[in-house]
Design an enzyme around this catalytic site. Structure first.
Site, PDB file in Angstrom:
ATOM      1  N   SER A 142       0.871  -1.187   0.000  1.00 49.85           N
ATOM      2  CA  SER A 142       0.000   0.000   0.000  1.00 49.85           C
ATOM      3  C   SER A 142       0.899   1.225   0.000  1.00 49.85           C
ATOM      4  CB  SER A 142      -0.858  -0.014   1.272  1.00 49.85           C
ATOM      5  OG  SER A 142      -1.484   1.244   1.481  1.00 49.85           O
ATOM      6  N   TYR A 155      -2.308  -1.362  10.355  1.00 55.02           N
ATOM      7  CA  TYR A 155      -2.253  -1.443   8.883  1.00 55.02           C
ATOM      8  C   TYR A 155      -0.909  -0.922   8.371  1.00 55.02           C
ATOM      9  CZ  TYR A 155      -3.992  -1.067   4.057  1.00 55.02           C
ATOM     10  OH  TYR A 155      -4.175  -1.213   2.695  1.00 55.02           O
TER      11      TYR A 155
HETATM   12  P1  NAD Z   1     -11.608  -6.185  -0.276  1.00 52.64           P
HETATM   13  O1  NAD Z   1     -12.176  -6.119   1.081  1.00 52.64           O
HETATM   14  O2  NAD Z   1     -12.446  -5.774  -1.447  1.00 52.64           O
HETATM   15  O3  NAD Z   1     -11.076  -7.661  -0.574  1.00 52.64           O
HETATM   16  C1  NAD Z   1     -10.358  -8.368   0.387  1.00 52.64           C
HETATM   17  C2  NAD Z   1     -10.457  -9.841   0.067  1.00 52.64           C
HETATM   18  O4  NAD Z   1      -9.773 -10.548   1.098  1.00 52.64           O
HETATM   19  C3  NAD Z   1     -11.892 -10.368   0.033  1.00 52.64           C
HETATM   20  O5  NAD Z   1     -12.005 -11.331  -1.002  1.00 52.64           O
HETATM   21  C4  NAD Z   1     -12.051 -11.020   1.410  1.00 52.64           C
HETATM   22  O6  NAD Z   1     -13.000 -12.067   1.404  1.00 52.64           O
HETATM   23  C5  NAD Z   1     -10.642 -11.556   1.597  1.00 52.64           C
HETATM   24  N1  NAD Z   1     -10.320 -11.832   2.996  1.00 52.64           N
HETATM   25  C6  NAD Z   1     -10.589 -11.090   4.094  1.00 52.64           C
HETATM   26  N2  NAD Z   1     -10.158 -11.728   5.205  1.00 52.64           N
HETATM   27  C7  NAD Z   1      -9.590 -12.896   4.784  1.00 52.64           C
HETATM   28  C8  NAD Z   1      -8.979 -13.978   5.450  1.00 52.64           C
HETATM   29  N3  NAD Z   1      -8.869 -14.023   6.790  1.00 52.64           N
HETATM   30  N4  NAD Z   1      -8.517 -15.008   4.699  1.00 52.64           N
HETATM   31  C9  NAD Z   1      -8.643 -15.008   3.346  1.00 52.64           C
HETATM   32  N5  NAD Z   1      -9.213 -13.996   2.671  1.00 52.64           N
HETATM   33  C10 NAD Z   1      -9.678 -12.949   3.379  1.00 52.64           C
HETATM   34  O7  NAD Z   1     -10.248  -5.323  -0.201  1.00 52.64           O
HETATM   35  P2  NAD Z   1      -9.413  -4.594  -1.342  1.00 52.64           P
HETATM   36  O8  NAD Z   1      -9.692  -3.139  -1.228  1.00 52.64           O
HETATM   37  O9  NAD Z   1      -9.573  -5.266  -2.643  1.00 52.64           O
HETATM   38  O10 NAD Z   1      -7.911  -4.819  -0.781  1.00 52.64           O
HETATM   39  C11 NAD Z   1      -7.094  -5.892  -1.210  1.00 52.64           C
HETATM   40  C12 NAD Z   1      -5.648  -5.604  -0.780  1.00 52.64           C
HETATM   41  O11 NAD Z   1      -5.216  -4.367  -1.343  1.00 52.64           O
HETATM   42  C13 NAD Z   1      -5.475  -5.477   0.729  1.00 52.64           C
HETATM   43  O12 NAD Z   1      -4.243  -6.064   1.125  1.00 52.64           O
HETATM   44  C14 NAD Z   1      -5.437  -3.968   0.940  1.00 52.64           C
HETATM   45  O13 NAD Z   1      -4.727  -3.624   2.091  1.00 52.64           O
HETATM   46  C15 NAD Z   1      -4.714  -3.525  -0.318  1.00 52.64           C
HETATM   47  N6  NAD Z   1      -4.951  -2.118  -0.677  1.00 52.64           N
HETATM   48  C16 NAD Z   1      -6.219  -1.662  -0.975  1.00 52.64           C
HETATM   49  C17 NAD Z   1      -6.398  -0.319  -1.322  1.00 52.64           C
HETATM   50  C18 NAD Z   1      -7.767   0.234  -1.704  1.00 52.64           C
HETATM   51  O14 NAD Z   1      -7.885   1.464  -1.883  1.00 52.64           O
HETATM   52  N7  NAD Z   1      -8.779  -0.571  -1.843  1.00 52.64           N
HETATM   53  C19 NAD Z   1      -5.292   0.539  -1.346  1.00 52.64           C
HETATM   54  C20 NAD Z   1      -4.030   0.034  -1.032  1.00 52.64           C
HETATM   55  C21 NAD Z   1      -3.859  -1.302  -0.703  1.00 52.64           C
END
Ligand code: NAD
Length: 262
Positions: A142, A155
């Site tokens: 991130s 985080y």
């Molecule tokens: P999201 O919530 O849409 O998806 C997360 C996924 O992880 C889902 O499929 C959920 O079911 C799964 N999950 C949650 N807990 C779990 C567990 N214990 N075991 C297995 N799977 C699990 O989130 P996102 O926004 O797509 O984020 C995905 C990654 O990207 C994360 O690591 C997040 O920190 C990172 N990220 C997101 C953003 C953003 O703006 N969305 C920005 C920077 C980094």
């Protein structure tokens, strides 16, 4: 470009993980989708992605907060798809609260899912990748792996840890004199269903229009004033997995609209 490769994407039934899986499947990879729910809905998402892309897509339920589930995910995916060429550590959760009120359970869960799972899955694929002489590990960190914001202690700590783990993994791949690379992608704000669902609340809380919330609340630290898309994170992942990226290892790639340049 990635035809015939096998990939695991953790936390991939929604958002960025599903976007990455879709790009990899469209480029010819067989993909293991994962989340912790073991639900029919998650199995349907995998079946739909297979139909849409023509790729082999399987669903493996495994809780990334548990070390033994991380090892099982790799074992089950290898049983279904064969030896794993590409590992994308994407699963992640968030909790926002000041340190003095931050629940210990939330701290432990975020460190386990966002950081330790990447260690456990990497541990499970590393020996195989080294012995086959090829592998690609992409960790979804991130902008918070490079910089901080208040109220996101767990985080930010986990994502900085992911960047460090990526460097160590890269050095161990290089030391083995094989084509095993590891890098971290550092997204800023990405347009996902999760972000979209927060819009309505923010509009009410701030008495703002949708555009005002995006411009004045969500994207204040994004110079381009645009969200990244899951497709862009997917394409960046695919590039890092290509032969052309063989000398890119142990580094971070920001997909953050200039956030960390400020
Ligand atoms: P999201 O919530 O849409 O998806 C997360 C996924 O992880 C889902 O499929 C959920 O079911 C799964 N999950 C949650 N807990 C779990 C567990 N214990 N075991 C297995 N799977 C699990 O989130 P996102 O926004 O797509 O984020 C995905 C990654 O990207 C994360 O690591 C997040 O920190 C990172 N990220 C997101 C953003 C953003 O703006 N969305 C920005 C920077 C980094």
């Amino acid at each position: 470009m990635l035809k015939g490769k096998t990939a695991i994407v953790t936390g991939s039934t929604s958002g960025i993980g599903l976007g990455i899986a879709r790009v990899l499947a469209n480029k010819g990879c067989a993909v293991a989708l994962n989340d912790h729910t073991h639900s029919d809905e998650s199995k349907r998402i995998a079946a739909d992605l297979a139909t849409e892309t023509g790729a082999k897509v399987v669903y493996v339920g495994a809780d990334m907060s548990k070390a033994e589930d991380c090892a099982n995910l790799v074992a089950e995916a290898e049983k279904a798809l064969g030896p794993i060429d590409i590992l994308v550590n994407n699963a992640g959760i968030q909790h926002v609260e000041k340190i003095e009120d931050f629940p210990d359970g939330k701290w432990n869960a975020i460190i386990a899912i966002n950081l330790s799972s990447a260690f456990h899955t990497t541990k499970a694929v590393m020996a195989g990748m080294k012995s086959r002489g090829h592998g690609r590990i992409v960790n979804i960190a991130s902008a918070h792996g490079l910089t901080a914001s208040p109220y996101k202690s767990a985080y930010v700590a986990a994502k900085h840890g992911v960047v460090g783990l990526s460097k160590v993994t890269a050095l161990e791949g290089a030391a083995a004199k094989v084509d095993v690379t590891c890098n971290a992608i550092c997204p800023g704000y990405v347009w996902t269903p999760l972000v979209e669902s927060q819009l309505e609340d923010q509009m009410k809380a701030n008495d703002m229009t949708k555009d005002e919330v995006i411009d004045k609340v969500m994207l204040t630290r994004t110079p381009t004033r645009k969200f990244a898309t899951v497709e862009q994170i997917g394409e960046t992942t695919a590039f890092l997995c290509s032969d052309g990226a063989a000398q890119i290892t142990g580094t971070t790639i920001s997909v953050d609209g200039g956030w960390t340049a400020m």
